[in-house]
Design a protein around this motif. Structure first.
Motif, PDB file in Angstrom:
ATOM      1  N   ASP A  99       0.801  -1.222   0.000  1.00 46.56           N
ATOM      2  CA  ASP A  99       0.000   0.000   0.000  1.00 46.56           C
ATOM      3  C   ASP A  99       0.834   1.274   0.000  1.00 46.56           C
ATOM      4  N   THR A 100       1.883   1.312   0.814  1.00 48.76           N
ATOM      5  CA  THR A 100       2.674   2.545   0.919  1.00 48.76           C
ATOM      6  C   THR A 100       3.380   2.850  -0.396  1.00 48.76           C
ATOM      7  N   LYS A 327     -12.293   3.066  -0.869  1.00 48.97           N
ATOM      8  CA  LYS A 327     -11.123   3.305  -1.723  1.00 48.97           C
ATOM      9  C   LYS A 327     -11.023   2.240  -2.811  1.00 48.97           C
ATOM     10  N   THR A 328     -10.389   2.608  -3.901  1.00 51.61           N
ATOM     11  CA  THR A 328     -10.057   1.599  -4.892  1.00 51.61           C
ATOM     12  C   THR A 328      -8.951   0.712  -4.338  1.00 51.61           C
ATOM     13  N   ASP A 329      -9.056  -0.574  -4.584  1.00 51.37           N
ATOM     14  CA  ASP A 329      -7.947  -1.464  -4.242  1.00 51.37           C
ATOM     15  C   ASP A 329      -6.720  -1.012  -5.017  1.00 51.37           C
ATOM     16  N   ARG A 330      -5.540  -1.223  -4.455  1.00 49.95           N
ATOM     17  CA  ARG A 330      -4.313  -0.744  -5.112  1.00 49.95           C
ATOM     18  C   ARG A 330      -4.118  -1.369  -6.493  1.00 49.95           C
ATOM     19  N   LEU A 391     -13.083  -2.497  -4.820  1.00 47.72           N
ATOM     20  CA  LEU A 391     -13.119  -1.393  -3.864  1.00 47.72           C
ATOM     21  C   LEU A 391     -12.959  -1.985  -2.469  1.00 47.72           C
ATOM     22  N   VAL A 392     -12.336  -1.233  -1.579  1.00 52.49           N
ATOM     23  CA  VAL A 392     -12.137  -1.702  -0.210  1.00 52.49           C
ATOM     24  C   VAL A 392     -12.572  -0.619   0.769  1.00 52.49           C
ATOM     25  N   ILE A 393     -13.004  -1.064   1.922  1.00 50.48           N
ATOM     26  CA  ILE A 393     -13.387  -0.146   2.990  1.00 50.48           C
ATOM     27  C   ILE A 393     -12.140   0.141   3.821  1.00 50.48           C
ATOM     28  N   ALA A 394     -11.766   1.414   3.895  1.00 51.45           N
ATOM     29  CA  ALA A 394     -10.556   1.782   4.632  1.00 51.45           C
ATOM     30  C   ALA A 394     -10.762   1.523   6.111  1.00 51.45           C
ATOM     31  N   SER A 395      -9.758   0.921   6.729  1.00 50.77           N
ATOM     32  CA  SER A 395      -9.856   0.615   8.155  1.00 50.77           C
ATOM     33  C   SER A 395      -9.498   1.848   8.979  1.00 50.77           C
TER      34      SER A 395
END
Length: 395
Positions: A99-100, A327-330, A391-395
């Protein structure tokens, strides 16, 4: 994403994105000292080595011992000690797995996403490198750890040494030379010859690559898309670029040859058949719609090694707090043109709307925005993309 294109930025050495694109992009190299101040690696060297061990990560290991070049393709189970010089580990598409690193690449989005390829990271022992070579793409070379000496040339001679596992120039003529420290960055346009040599152990260079599109591939793709549209519109089945169908590509009827003369040459193709086939083919008009469909699907096609993780449990957006980030998945790729949106190799069946446009440009929306600004079809689409892991839900 919203940045001032006219404002000078550190990333480009106090040059504005607008000026960089006009004066440097695809034209000439640019050395940027301290493009990122106080830079620290976004991924540890241990994690980078672990990525290279995986089957779903593309990696290479290159050595030059006693003048002999060797190349091994991954997975790379082990690398030598840093006490042993002249080796390099290359890990491709790190942005798909970390991710980073993926977030770092967002800093370059003043360049169209359609041009972005991947983030490659190299780890080298002292003396390590891949030899003098040239690339067909644009690249930003950010020094992450240790020091690397870059030698470059805009020479016309691109003759390669035959018989080597790496593409190494036969007559490299150094024109400029620098040693880069962590945070320094070098931009190189296509076909600019370069040679990077690690000056220290644990030398890490982060390469942000921007793909080159060959005109032949683009033309072939447009023709493939035309064929798929003829197929779907004429009841011949569907192809990669068929859905949703584009109007105007239905070819009807059958070949007839009433009154054809008898022949003494039965194996000869009839001229009338050739003529009528060409007449029918000429009804197919190459158009912006075809080019948009092909480029949108092709350029958002996920990397072959990309694997999306399905949502572990059903998520209802309306049940989430309004400030929750979606968010969109990376690994997700999004592009749009006019009213057509593309995601991960698919042409979206509904017209682009302001919410989906914001998602594509910013790669994030809030649950509140999704709930309040979606029509029923868009809302269903967002839920499907969450279920599919796009898409992912940001933690």
């Amino acid at each position: 994403m919203s940045i001032s294109l006219q404002q000078p930025i550190d990333l480009l050495g106090q040059i504005s994105p607008e000026k960089f694109m006009k004066e440097y992009w695809q034209r000439k190299p640019l050395l940027i000292r301290q493009a990122i101040k106080n830079f620290t690696l976004p991924i540890s060297i241990a994690d980078l080595k672990n990525l290279a061990k995986r089957e779903d990560v593309e990696s290479r290991f290159i050595t030059r011992y006693e003048g002999e070049w060797k190349l091994k393709k991954g997975p790379i189970a082990r690398t030598p000690s840093m006490k042993q010089n002249d080796w390099t580990l290359l890990v491709q598409s790190v942005d798909l797995h970390h991710d980073t690193v993926s977030e770092m690449a967002q800093q370059f989005r003043f360049i169209p996403d359609a041009r972005f390829d991947d983030v490659m990271i190299s780890l080298a022992a002292k003396g390590g490198g891949v030899g003098p070579h040239f690339d067909t793409y644009d690249v930003f070379l950010l020094q992450g750890h240790g020091q690397r000496r870059w030698r470059i040339s805009q020479q016309k001679d691109q003759t390669l040494i035959p018989g080597l596992p790496c593409r190494i120039l036969e007559n490299f003529q150094v024109e400029q030379e620098w040693v880069l420290e962590p945070g320094d960055m070098l931009y190189l346009p296509p076909h600019c010859a370069h040679d990077g040599i690690a000056e220290t152990p644990d030398c890490v260079t982060i390469s942000f690559g921007f793909r080159t599109l060959s005109m032949a591939n683009m033309v072939r793709g447009i023709l493939e898309t035309a064929a798929d549209q003829v197929s779907i519109n004429s009841g011949l089945g569907s192809g990669v670029y068929s859905e949703p169908a584009i109007k105007g590509f239905s070819i009807n009827g059958y070949y007839h040859d009433k009154g054809a003369p008898a022949t003494n040459h039965p194996a000869e193709l009839p001229e009338q058949m050739i003529t009528k086939a060409l007449q029918a083919a000429q009804k197919v008009q190459l158009s912006e719609a075809l080019a948009t469909r092909f480029l949108g699907c092709w350029l958002t096609e996920p990397n072959l090694l990309s694997q999306f993780e399905f949502a572990e449990e059903e998520i209802n957006i309306e049940d989430l707090p309004e400030n929750t980030l979606i968010k969109t998945d990376r690994k997700t790729r999004l592009l749009y043109r006019q009213k057509q949106l593309f995601i991960n190799g698919e042409a979206v069946s509904i017209p682009l709307n302001p919410l989906l446009k914001k998602l594509a440009d910013n790669r994030v929306i809030t649950a509140g925005e999704a709930t309040k600004k979606s029509d029923e079809t868009t809302f269903e689409l967002l839920h499907r993309w969450i279920d599919d892991g796009w898409l992912v839900i940001a933690s």
